[in-house]
Design an enzyme around this catalytic site. Structure first.
Site, PDB file in Angstrom:
ATOM      1  N   ASP A   1      46.876  27.324  53.977  1.00 60.89           N
ATOM      2  CA  ASP A   1      48.250  26.806  53.878  1.00 60.89           C
ATOM      3  C   ASP A   1      48.902  26.387  55.198  1.00 60.89           C
ATOM      4  OD1 ASP A   1      47.592  28.154  51.579  1.00 60.89           O
ATOM      5  OD2 ASP A   1      49.221  29.585  51.691  1.00 60.89           O
TER       6      ASP A   1
ATOM      7  N   ARG B   1      54.446  37.561  47.286  1.00 59.77           N
ATOM      8  CA  ARG B   1      54.215  37.093  48.660  1.00 59.77           C
ATOM      9  C   ARG B   1      54.800  35.690  48.865  1.00 59.77           C
ATOM     10  NH1 ARG B   1      48.992  37.293  46.453  1.00 59.77           N
ATOM     11  NH2 ARG B   1      48.333  35.284  45.623  1.00 59.77           N
ATOM     12  N   ASP B   2      54.837  35.250  50.100  1.00 61.40           N
ATOM     13  CA  ASP B   2      55.250  33.910  50.551  1.00 61.40           C
ATOM     14  C   ASP B   2      56.777  33.786  50.507  1.00 61.40           C
ATOM     15  OD1 ASP B   2      52.514  33.585  50.518  1.00 61.40           O
ATOM     16  OD2 ASP B   2      52.510  32.468  48.640  1.00 61.40           O
TER      17      ASP B   2
ATOM     18  N   GLN C   1      47.268  28.942  57.998  1.00 64.39           N
ATOM     19  CA  GLN C   1      46.442  30.091  57.662  1.00 64.39           C
ATOM     20  C   GLN C   1      45.037  29.841  58.207  1.00 64.39           C
ATOM     21  OE1 GLN C   1      47.558  32.905  54.940  1.00 64.39           O
ATOM     22  NE2 GLN C   1      48.937  32.459  56.644  1.00 64.39           N
TER      23      GLN C   1
ATOM     24  N   GLU D   1      53.202  30.767  44.031  1.00 64.61           N
ATOM     25  CA  GLU D   1      52.930  30.928  45.459  1.00 64.61           C
ATOM     26  C   GLU D   1      53.760  29.910  46.238  1.00 64.61           C
ATOM     27  OE1 GLU D   1      48.689  32.664  46.231  1.00 64.61           O
ATOM     28  OE2 GLU D   1      48.424  30.656  45.479  1.00 64.61           O
TER      29      GLU D   1
ATOM     30  N   TRP E   1      37.980  28.709  58.964  1.00 65.27           N
ATOM     31  CA  TRP E   1      38.728  28.473  57.718  1.00 65.27           C
ATOM     32  C   TRP E   1      40.181  28.106  57.993  1.00 65.27           C
ATOM     33  CZ3 TRP E   1      38.112  28.768  52.356  1.00 65.27           C
ATOM     34  CH2 TRP E   1      39.279  28.955  51.609  1.00 65.27           C
TER      35      TRP E   1
HETATM   36  N1  DQQ Z   1      47.528  31.575  50.606  1.00 61.92           N
HETATM   37  C1  DQQ Z   1      48.075  32.621  51.389  1.00 61.92           C
HETATM   38  C2  DQQ Z   1      49.057  33.308  50.544  1.00 61.92           C
HETATM   39  C3  DQQ Z   1      49.438  32.260  49.576  1.00 61.92           C
HETATM   40  C4  DQQ Z   1      48.176  31.543  49.326  1.00 61.92           C
HETATM   41  C5  DQQ Z   1      47.004  33.526  51.881  1.00 61.92           C
HETATM   42  C6  DQQ Z   1      48.303  30.142  48.836  1.00 61.92           C
HETATM   43  O1  DQQ Z   1      50.133  33.831  51.276  1.00 61.92           O
HETATM   44  O2  DQQ Z   1      50.004  32.825  48.458  1.00 61.92           O
HETATM   45  O3  DQQ Z   1      46.189  32.865  52.807  1.00 61.92           O
HETATM   46  O4  DQQ Z   1      47.203  29.358  49.129  1.00 61.92           O
END
Ligand code: DQQ
Length: 524
Positions: free
Chosen positions: A40, A158-159, A56, A222, A37
């Protein structure tokens, strides 16, 4: 093989790589993970000449679970080398995943600021890199912010967007305030470890507009990304500077909706919004974008091209998720952003074909051409770079057919259609992607995508990059990104007017080379 308690975690690692490599729908000149998989883009940067793309990554299967940071490097933004996985979940605040974040230069030390996931919540964490950015050490202070701001009921948190302003670091963390809308919380720090909460930079309004609309703001933002669109530094005196831009991906209760951006002015501790814009007309197919300025001063943006097929189909394929091509991001004269594939991509071109200029005339009854017309001689394939210059008369509709297949009677049975339309009574043109007949597989997403395109007197520059299941379209600088899943493997290309008349001024086509050769491994 590690045992994983997940419905799809049943495929041994070598088989996962083999399945991914054998899938004819897997792109060949876009970056994809070795298998498993990908979502981001993270920590995108150029460091001592080398481009770094982190992402990710779940190396154990094509589903979102216990996310790692994959890592690849490039000297040209085109060809990528797999590097060792940069971050893996470990005991502590990121035990359940190392979610999205950024890379900053902390007085010479490459430093990641990311969201550590523990249970079902995320908190800001930091990791320091070796000089070659291959080895990462998590900061003992993690999480560097212990909790979201007190006294606000948040939807998620987050982010990160982190930048140096004067003598301090500033950070945005994406969030949402329940009952109001998405937001980005602003923090300040002298050392990236100890952060003072300043306040919300801007609060969106989730109650405005139709929640089904392509520009709905969502209940959480996000992957916020704040930058000045032209030259100049964020926070510097701004009288005549190009607008500041706050990019976010609108999210709602687990639903990844679409990337949007505010233009406006960042000053002091807040962002004064002027206008909200759609960043990519493909919506969720260009999600969670992140940008950086490279050593030659160009702003480069990557986004995650999500899948449009089922969880089971992804797991079966052994891979999921495509990284967009890097995009040159510039300030348009009208205050919006324009996008184009980075010119470096052109080195993959071969087999140039050029069509003679000609006039395209539609049938007398508008709309009586169901598809896009007869096949263009000499241009076909599923790895293509197409450049067209068109002049549309008011009322004209031009259709470019891609990835087409015919049956034994010559009827087109699969085809993806890119359409440009210039209404008679309005100067606003529309770019549309029709995926109704893209695939004979009834389970894949076929929703139409469209958006407005500025034009001066009906002139259009259309650029289309086709990479098997990945399609990136740019019409006068406005992008539309999507995924399609043709089952027949056809590469028929066609061009016709479906209404009115248009002049084809230029049509250049190239086939695109693969960027990966040989077998890749899940843990390089
Ligand atoms: N994907 C991440 C997060 C984000 C989201 C997790 C956006 O940190 O908010 O894999 O696709």
């Amino acid at each position: 093989m590690t045992e994983l308690f997940h419905p799809f975690a049943t495929v041994p690692q070598d088989e996962l790589v083999a399945r991914a490599g054998a899938d004819p729908l897997r792109p060949r000149f876009h970056f994809v993970s070795p298998a498993g998989w990908l979502n981001d883009p993270n920590g995108v940067t150029q460091w001592s000449g080398t481009y770094h793309l982190f992402y990710q990554y779940n190396p154990t299967g094509a589903f979102h679970h216990r996310i790692h940071w994959g890592h690849a490097t490039s000297t040209d933004l085109v060809n990528w080398i797999d590097e060792p996985v940069a971050l893996s979940p470990s005991e502590g605040p990121d035990a359940d995943g190392c979610w999205s974040g950024v890379l900053v230069n902390d007085a010479g030390t490459p430093t990641l600021v990311y969201s550590g996931r523990h249970g079902d919540r995320e908190l800001p964490c930091v990791a320091m890199g070796s000089p070659d950015l291959r080895t990462w050490t998590k900061a003992p202070e993690n999480p560097v912010i212990a909790a979201p701001p007190a006294g606000v009921e948040i939807t998620a948190y987050r982010d990160h967007c982190v930048w140096r302003e004067g003598t301090v670091w500033r950070q945005l963390v994406g969030s949402g305030i329940r009952g109001r809308g998405g937001t980005a919380f602003l923090y300040e720090s002298e050392d990236l470890r100890s952060w003072n909460y300043v306040g919300p930079l801007l609060i969106g309004d989730a109650s405005t507009g139709d929640p089904g609309a392509a520009d709905w703001q969502g209940t959480m933002w996000e992957c916020v990304d704040l930058f000045r669109s032209g030259s100049g530094t964020l926070g510097s005196p701004s009288e005549r500077a190009a607008p500041d831009v706050l990019v976010f991906s609108a999210w709602n209760d687990g639903d990844t909706r679409h990337p949007l951006y505010w233009t406006g002015r960042y000053a002091g501790d807040s962002f004064e919004p002027a206008k909200l814009h759609r960043l990519d007309y493909g919506g969720r197919y260009f999600y969670a974008p992140q940008s950086f300025v490279d050593e030659s001063g160009r702003r480069v943006m990557f986004g995650w091209m999500q899948e449009g097929r089922s969880d089971a189909a992804m797991a079966e394929a052994g891979w999921s998720g495509v990284m967009s091509l890097p995009r040159l991001t510039t300030a348009a004269p009208d205050g919006t952003l324009n996008f184009a594939p980075m010119p470096e991509i052109e080195q993959l071109r071969y087999g140039h074909v050029q069509l003679q200029p000609r006039v395209l005339v539609g049938p007398e009854t508008a709309g009586s051409v169901p598809g896009s017309g007869s096949a263009v001689p000499g241009i076909a394939g599923n790895q293509l770079d197409l450049e067209l210059e068109l002049q549309l008369a008011p009322g004209a509709v031009v259709r470019l057919g891609l990835l087409g297949s015919e049956d034994e009677h010559g009827n087109v049975i699969e085809e993806t259609i890119v359409e440009l339309a210039l209404p008679v009574d309005s100067p606003a043109a529309t770019l549309r992607l029709d995926r109704n007949r893209s695939s004979l597989d009834p389970t894949v997403d076929a929703e139409e995508k469209s958006g407005p395109v500025p034009t001066a007197e009906g002139r259009f520059s259309l650029r289309v990059l086709v990479d098997r299941s990945a399609v990136e379209i740019f019409a006068n600088g406005k992008p539309l990104t999507a995924r399609v899943y043709p089952t027949l493997g056809g590469g028929r290309v066609s061009l016709a007017a479906a209404a009115g008349s248009a002049r084809l001024l230029r049509f250049d086509a190239w086939t695109m080379r693969d960027i990966f050769g040989g077998t890749r491994t899940l843990f390089p």
